[in-house]
Design a protein around this motif. Structure first.
Motif, PDB file in Angstrom:
ATOM      1  N   TRP A  99      -5.096  -0.906  -4.983  1.00 30.96           N
ATOM      2  CA  TRP A  99      -3.591  -1.390  -5.315  1.00 30.96           C
ATOM      3  C   TRP A  99      -2.740  -0.276  -4.880  1.00 30.96           C
ATOM      4  O   TRP A  99      -3.103   0.801  -4.668  1.00 30.96           O
ATOM      5  N   ALA A 100      -1.473  -0.579  -4.433  1.00 30.98           N
ATOM      6  CA  ALA A 100      -0.589   0.336  -4.104  1.00 30.98           C
ATOM      7  C   ALA A 100       0.505   0.647  -5.270  1.00 30.98           C
ATOM      8  O   ALA A 100       0.939  -0.265  -6.272  1.00 30.98           O
ATOM      9  N   ASP A 101       0.825   1.832  -5.288  1.00 35.27           N
ATOM     10  CA  ASP A 101       1.663   2.321  -6.193  1.00 35.27           C
ATOM     11  C   ASP A 101       3.080   2.022  -5.895  1.00 35.27           C
ATOM     12  O   ASP A 101       3.744   2.640  -4.902  1.00 35.27           O
ATOM     13  N   GLU A 102       3.691   1.010  -6.711  1.00 39.15           N
ATOM     14  CA  GLU A 102       5.090   0.488  -6.202  1.00 39.15           C
ATOM     15  C   GLU A 102       6.050   1.334  -6.507  1.00 39.15           C
ATOM     16  O   GLU A 102       7.091   1.435  -5.715  1.00 39.15           O
ATOM     17  N   VAL A 103       6.031   2.426  -7.348  1.00 42.46           N
ATOM     18  CA  VAL A 103       6.984   3.584  -7.337  1.00 42.46           C
ATOM     19  C   VAL A 103       7.205   4.232  -6.002  1.00 42.46           C
ATOM     20  O   VAL A 103       8.224   4.437  -5.480  1.00 42.46           O
ATOM     21  N   VAL A 104       6.000   4.384  -5.508  1.00 37.19           N
ATOM     22  CA  VAL A 104       5.991   5.306  -4.369  1.00 37.19           C
ATOM     23  C   VAL A 104       6.249   4.398  -3.112  1.00 37.19           C
ATOM     24  O   VAL A 104       7.166   4.862  -2.101  1.00 37.19           O
TER      25      VAL A 104
END
Length: 222
Positions: free
Chosen positions: A97-102
Motif C-alpha cells: 500500500w502507499a502512504d497517502e500522507v507522503v
C-alpha cells in the motif's frame, strides 16, 4: 538541459526512494507461515535479501519467479521444500500500500519542482505503480531493474539528477537507508534519512507554507 538554480531554495528537485518511504508491505501472512514452520521471524527475508539472491532481481537479470526459486534453495535444510515455496511465495506476493500522507506531500512538491522516484526495484515496478494509482505520480522513475545499476552506485544518482534536469548538487535525496543517503551526499546532494512523514514534511516545508528555506538543510545528511 539543466535548469537554472533558484537562489532562495536549498534545492531544485526531490529524488525519492519508493519502498519504506512511499510503499509499505503487509507481511502478516509471511509471519504466520514462519511461525507455523517454527522459524524465527525474519528468516525468509534474511535469505531473500542476501546480496547474492536479491541483487540479480534488482538489476533486472532474473524474474520474480526465479527469485522465488532462489529463496526456496536458500531455505533448504531449514524447512521442507513445500514450506519453503509457501514462504517465498508469501514474500513475493505480499500485499502493499502507499502512504497517502507522503503521496500528498510529494504531489504538492511536484507543483513547484521535479520529483523523481529513484528505487532499487524489480521488473514489476511499472505494474506495481499502476496498481497503486501512481503510474503518473512523478516526472520520471529511475529503476535499478531497468537501468541495470542499483543504489548506492553513483550512476543511478547521476541519471536521476539528469532526468530531473537539475545539477546534482541541487537535489534533495530521500531514502530510508543510510548507505544510500551517504552515497548521495558524497555527490553533493542534500540527504534526508526517512523514518516518518515528518522527516519529509520538515525538509520541504518552505514549499508547502511559503516559509523561508530551513537552515537545517544546509548540511549533507539530515
Amino acid at each position: 538541459m539543466t535548469a537554472s538554480p533558484t537562489p532562495q531554495r536549498p534545492f531544485d528537485a526531490v529524488l525519492c526512494d519508493l519502498d519504506n518511504v512511499i510503499r509499505f508491505y503487509d507481511m502478516t501472512q509471511l509471519a504466520r507461515l514462519e511461525h507455523v514452520a517454527g522459524l524465527a521471524p525474519g528468516t525468509t527475508t534474511k535469505v531473500a535479501y542476501a546480496p547474492e539472491i536479491d541483487l540479480p532481481l534488482l538489476l533486472g537479470k532474473i524474474t520474480q519467479q526465479q527469485w522465488v526459486e532462489s529463496i526456496v534453495l536458500g531455505l533448504a535444510g531449514q524447512v521442507s521444500e513445500v514450506q519453503a515455496r509457501e514462504l517465498a511465495t508469501a514474500l513475493a506476493t505480499a500485499p502493499f500500500w502507499a502512504d497517502e500522507v507522503v503521496v500528498t506531500l510529494l504531489r504538492q512538491v511536484r507543483a513547484h519542482m521535479p520529483v523523481v522516484l529513484v528505487t532499487n526495484a524489480t521488473l514489476e515496478l511499472e505494474s506495481d505503480l499502476a496498481s497503486l494509482g501512481l503510474a503518473d505520480f512523478s516526472g520520471h522513475v529511475v529503476s535499478s531493474a531497468r537501468l541495470g545499476v542499483a543504489k548506492p552506485d553513483r550512476e543511478i544518482y547521476e541519471v536521476a539528477a539528469e532526468r530531473a534536469g537539475v545539477a546534482i548538487g541541487r537535489c534533495l535525496f530521500v531514502d530510508d537507508r543510510l548507505e544510500n543517503i551517504r552515497a548521495a551526499a558524497a555527490l553533493g546532494m542534500i540527504g534526508v534519512h526517512y523514518r516518518e512523514p515528518a522527516d519529509l514534511r520538515e525538509s520541504v516545508s518552505f514549499l508547502l507554507d511559503d516559509s523561508p528555506a530551513a537552515g537545517s538543510l544546509s548540511g549533507d545528511i539530515k
